[in-house]
Design an enzyme around this catalytic site. Structure first.
Site, short mmCIF file in Angstrom:
data_model
loop_
_atom_site.label_atom_id
_atom_site.label_comp_id
_atom_site.label_asym_id
_atom_site.label_seq_id
_atom_site.Cartn_x
_atom_site.Cartn_y
_atom_site.Cartn_z
N ASP A 1 25.72 -8.60 -16.42
CA ASP A 1 25.65 -8.54 -14.96
C ASP A 1 26.79 -9.33 -14.35
OD1 ASP A 1 23.56 -8.08 -12.49
OD2 ASP A 1 24.60 -9.98 -12.29
N TYR B 1 31.98 -12.61 -7.88
CA TYR B 1 31.89 -13.67 -8.89
C TYR B 1 33.24 -14.02 -9.49
CZ TYR B 1 26.84 -12.49 -9.15
OH TYR B 1 25.53 -12.22 -8.87
N LYS C 1 28.65 -5.36 -8.53
CA LYS C 1 28.13 -5.32 -7.16
C LYS C 1 29.26 -5.23 -6.15
CE LYS C 1 24.54 -8.40 -8.90
NZ LYS C 1 25.30 -9.12 -9.91
N HIS D 1 25.69 -5.71 -2.80
CA HIS D 1 25.33 -7.10 -3.10
C HIS D 1 24.43 -7.72 -2.02
CE1 HIS D 1 26.99 -10.74 -5.55
NE2 HIS D 1 25.71 -10.87 -5.29
#
Length: 314
Positions: free
Chosen positions: A51, A56, A86, A119
């Site tokens: 994930d 990120y 996402k 997201h």
């Protein structure tokens, strides 16, 4: 498939695709320098669901680990892995979604995602003094296009309240496959789970351990006297009890750990069960949301309060 799939069960999404119920999460304010090596180690342990997210900054590390896993024979092929990423808030606008997914795929060096999520139910709130409304229908039509093009096998959302899930389900031609939300013994998400269950949407839990250690995290899970008592009685760690509880709710898990020993412990939750007494004790744990979405709430944004963002589910 590698033998590891026998250890981590799969759930079948409403698109017909199997998704391993336990994912290796890569969202962190302090990812290790050797993140791709850690991910590769996780894959070798049997984590077949990875994930990540545009925001990120870990997509390149995930992509490198996938390539190395195939090269070294840790998995037979890319198809053995389930990769989730996402859509960033800045790209949550009609016309930007497909290009954003293509950019994610380029960073991952992959041809497709197994799952692509919105997201947050928000467009970027920082780029303009005027409120930037979230065009749920326009963005979702683009998500459906991502699936139609084969760039993502399944599409879904993250951080959608029960009310926002209901709104999306009422307009979706392709229903979301997953809603990934904060969920743990300290925040049980009963409303969201009811709406999702009624419409065949899988719930995935991020921060199943309360994001203990993060700036916005909660100690409601790992420091809970109740959880310590249950864990001691069961001969398990608090983390194992917390993860097992989520799994027994019929919910998938995104567990983040860069500690190799804990990675192995987090997998050891599928061959035992919590008892009725354990469940009754856990049900007494006070409830409060840890991830409130401070970065989404703004005087200039569409959500001026936490109540508006979460539709009162706080």
């Amino acid at each position: 498939m590698s033998m590891a799939t026998k250890e981590i069960p799969c759930v079948t999404l409403n698109t017909g695709h199997p998704m391993p119920v336990l994912a290796f999460g890569t969202g962190s304010s302090r990812p290790p320098a050797d993140l791709s090596d850690t991910i590769l180690h996780a894959v070798r342990l049997g984590y077949l669901h990875l994930d990540t997210a545009s925001i990120y900054g870990t997509e390149p590390a995930v992509g490198a680990a996938v390539a190395e896993a195939v090269r070294t024979g840790a998995i037979a092929s890319r198809a053995d892995l389930f990769v989730t990423s996402k859509l960033a808030m800045a790209d949550a606008r009609p016309g930007r979604v497909v290009p954003a997914l293509r950019a994610s795929l380029a960073r991952l060096n992959l041809d497709y995602l197994d799952l692509f999520l919105i997201h947050w139910p928000a467009a970027d709130v920082s780029s303009s003094p005027a409120p930037v409304e979230f065009d749920m229908e326009g963005v979702w039509r683009d998500m459906e296009e991502c699936q139609r093009l084969g760039l993502a096998k399944s599409v879904g959302v993250s951080n959608f309240s029960a009310a926002k899930m209901s709104a999306l389900l009422s307009l979706a031609a392709v229903p979301p496959a997953v809603n990934q939300v904060e969920m743990n013994v300290g925040w049980r998400q009963e409303k969201v789970r009811r709406v999702c269950a009624a419409h065949g949407v899988v719930v995935a839990a991020y921060s199943p351990l309360g994001a203990n250690g993060d700036a916005w995290g909660s100690d409601a899970v790992m420091e809970s006297a109740v959880m310590r008592q249950v864990a001691a009685a069961r001969g398990k760690s608090v983390a194992q009890v917390a993860l097992r509880w989520v799994y027994e709710q019929g919910v998938c898990l995104v567990a983040r750990s860069f500690n190799r020993e804990r990675l192995q412990q987090n997998m050891a939750i599928f061959d035992w069960e919590l008892g009725e007494e354990d469940m009754a004790m856990i049900a007494t744990i006070p409830q409060r949301r840890a991830c409130k979405g401070q970065h989404v709430v703004s005087p200039n944004g569409p959500y001026k309060s936490f109540e508006e963002l979460w539709d009162g589910e706080i």
